[in-house]
Scaffold this active site. Structure first.
Site: not given
Length: 572
Positions: A78, A119-121, A193, A463, A489
């Site tokens: 992202d 990670c995010d998704k 992150c 985002e 985010s």
């Protein structure tokens, strides 16, 4: 075993021949077939270390008497996709990942899965696939990266060392040479992150749901502990197949409630609203945005992690990680004081423990057993009754601007901003808002309204980390607000409200806001109001131009035509 359908009987001679072509021995035709869905990618910092974790998982599977098969799924960073048209693909990739895992596992009749994510998704996409397939599954999240350090600037993160540093540079606080050094030092290792952003929030909630082994969420991506957790996950999944422990027994109404409570308690990413709702939908579980709203009024935050403080995921892990949070939330009720409705309900079912249901996990331990065995550095993760915060880390706001709700990360909002009134400056896309910010057109007291960035309007619900970070970096984080039908985010902080529903593309009131309108935000009363009379809004609606899709072909067009709004999890 499920895999018997591709390897047993005379009629499956061709199938066995093809499996032998992959290296499967005749002896191993009789053992559980375990898929390792790996989201390894050279493009994504959170995933570059997964080749080693694949090997550890594979070793664990074979040590426990299974046969491992690795297959790949997509992954998007992202941060790299941020601030341009590529971000439109991030949220839609969640459903693509779920479809990929489901397709490969079902087509090859695998007996179990280890889902290697970070990670995010990717993590929520894999959780959706797990509950759809409902075969024994463990998730291994690859872990957070180390924080950066440079000339006295310690605990650098992707947010502070790069995104917010841009605002400091534009404000004249640091030189271009300093900016370049921060750029080089802000992301010093493999891993997700460093703060309680979306990737790490979802890793923590996956552990709370019971789908990962203890400490998986916080163990560093470059640690030997992460390698051991990967190995143990490979061993354990074979046992889950033999015991026939299914995701539907782990991911339940109660375990998702535990996840919501934990997200509120640690000030998780606002994206968890979307993902928990989507996971619940995939499992046919009755969880709605109203559950977030109700629980946010009953549970307060216990720890603040970056971006809401200087503490990083390394600090969080060293303080006890997710088990320490469970320990805090499972405290014994004292004889004094009142108790919330959730605590009363859970206490009855758990014999005196508050806030968390005693659900089962893939480790074989229950939440209560993990909590009781946990150690906590109480200076970082205090007992619930000793925490100094009074609000949940997340909240749902309602009002004429967001009839179906919108969300805010209250943990990232300064208390003096809980009540805010400002003047609208409207933008129909993120790029126009960035130009205004970079051109110093945003002033103290402004409310940036960024619309047509929702699931349908974006499309893909981009985002807004670039504008929110620039606001903070320019010193406007407590002096302005930002409202959008897009999303943020997990690294966003400040008075930033997202997921406005209905979105502008569906005719939401956010489409009717004009420059100069007054907007009132009140976190204490959970409200967001556009101070414009109803008859004036109706007049504006009569002349509102019909929404024109921004993308008319390809995957994003298909997504936009089928996606539901954010209050339903942006499900397809």
């Amino acid at each position: 075993m499920r895999s018997d359908s591709i390897k047993k009987g005379i009629a499956r001679t061709p199938h066995r021949g093809l499996l032998m072509a992959t290296g499967v021995s005749r002896k191993n035709m009789d053992v559980p077939f375990i898929g390792i869905a790996s989201s390894f990618s050279d493009l994504v910092p959170g995933h570059i270390g997964m080749r080693d974790l694949e090997r550890q998982i594979e070793k664990g599977i074979h040590s426990s008497g299974g046969q491992a098969f690795i297959f790949g799924v997509p992954a998007i960073c992202d941060g790299i996709a941020m601030g341009h048209s590529g971000m439109r693909y991030s949220l839609p990739s969640r459903d693509l990942i779920a479809d990929c895992v489901e397709t490969v596992a079902a087509a090859h009749q695998l007996d179990g899965l280890v889902l290697l994510s970070n990670c995010d998704k990717i993590t929520p996409g894999m959780l959706i696939a797990a509950i759809r397939l409902n075969i024994p599954t463990i998730i291994v999240t690859a872990g957070p990266m180390l924080e950066g350090h440079w000339r006295g600037e310690d605990k650098l993160t992707m947010i502070s060392g790069s995104f917010e540093a841009i605002g400091r540079y534009r404000n004249g606080e640091i030189s271009e040479a300093c900016l370049r050094c921060l750029e080089e030092e802000s992301c010093p290792s493999a891993g997700s992150c460093q703060g309680m952003y979306t990737a790490n929030t979802m890793a923590c909630l996956t552990e709370v749901m019971g789908m990962s082994l203890p400490y998986c969420a916080s163990a560093s991506a470059v640690s030997s502990r992460k390698r051991r957790i990967a190995f143990e996950s490979g061993m354990r999944v074979v046992e889950l197949v033999r015991e026939n422990v299914l995701p539907s027994e782990i991911i339940t109404k109660e375990s998702l409630t535990n996840a919501i409570v934990t997200s509120l308690a640690v000030g998780g990413s606002t994206n968890t609203f979307l993902h928990i709702l989507a996971i619940a939908n995939a499992g046919g579980i009755d969880v709605t945005i109203d559950d977030f709203d109700r629980l946010s009024r009953e549970v307060h935050q216990i720890v603040k992690i970056n971006p809401s403080s200087k503490l990083t995921m390394t600090d969080f892990h060293n303080a006890g990680g997710v088990p320490a949070v469970l320990k805090s939330l499972c405290y014994k009720k004292s004889s004094k004081g009142g108790n919330t409705s959730l605590a009363r309900e859970v206490s009855r079912s758990n014999g005196g423990f508050n806030f968390l249901y005693d659900t089962q996990t893939v480790s074989g331990l229950t939440i209560q057993q993990i909590a009781e065995a946990a150690w906590a550095d109480e200076s970082v993760i205090p007992p619930y009754e000793k925490s100094t915060y009074t609000q949940a880390g997340l909240a749902v706001l309602y009002g004429n601007l967001a009839k179906d709700g919108c969300v805010i990360k209250t943990s990232g909002v300064a208390p003096e901003c809980y009540e805010f009134e400002g003047t609208a400056k409207t933008f129909d896309c993120e790029e126009d808002a960035m130009k205004a910010l970079e051109g110093d057109e945003i002033n103290v007291g402004d409310v940036l309204v960024i619309r047509y960035e929702g699931p349908k309007g974006g499309p893909g619900m981009r985002e807004m980390l670039a504008p929110t970070s620039l606001l903070v970096g320019k010193g406007l984080g407590t002096k302005c607000a930002l409202i959008t039908d897009g999303r943020f985010s997990g690294g966003t902080r400040g008075l930033c409200i997202g997921h406005v529903c209905p979105e502008a593309a569906n005719g939401g009131v956010i489409a009717l806001v004009e420059n100069g309108d007054k907007i009132k935000i009140n976190i204490n009363t959970r409200s967001v109001e556009l101070c414009v009379p109803e008859d004036e809004l109706q007049a504006r609606r009569r002349v509102l131009k019909p929404f024109e899709p921004k993308v008319k072909s390809g995957y994003l067009a298909k997504y936009a035509n089928n996606v539901k709004d954010a209050s339903h999890g942006a499900i397809v």
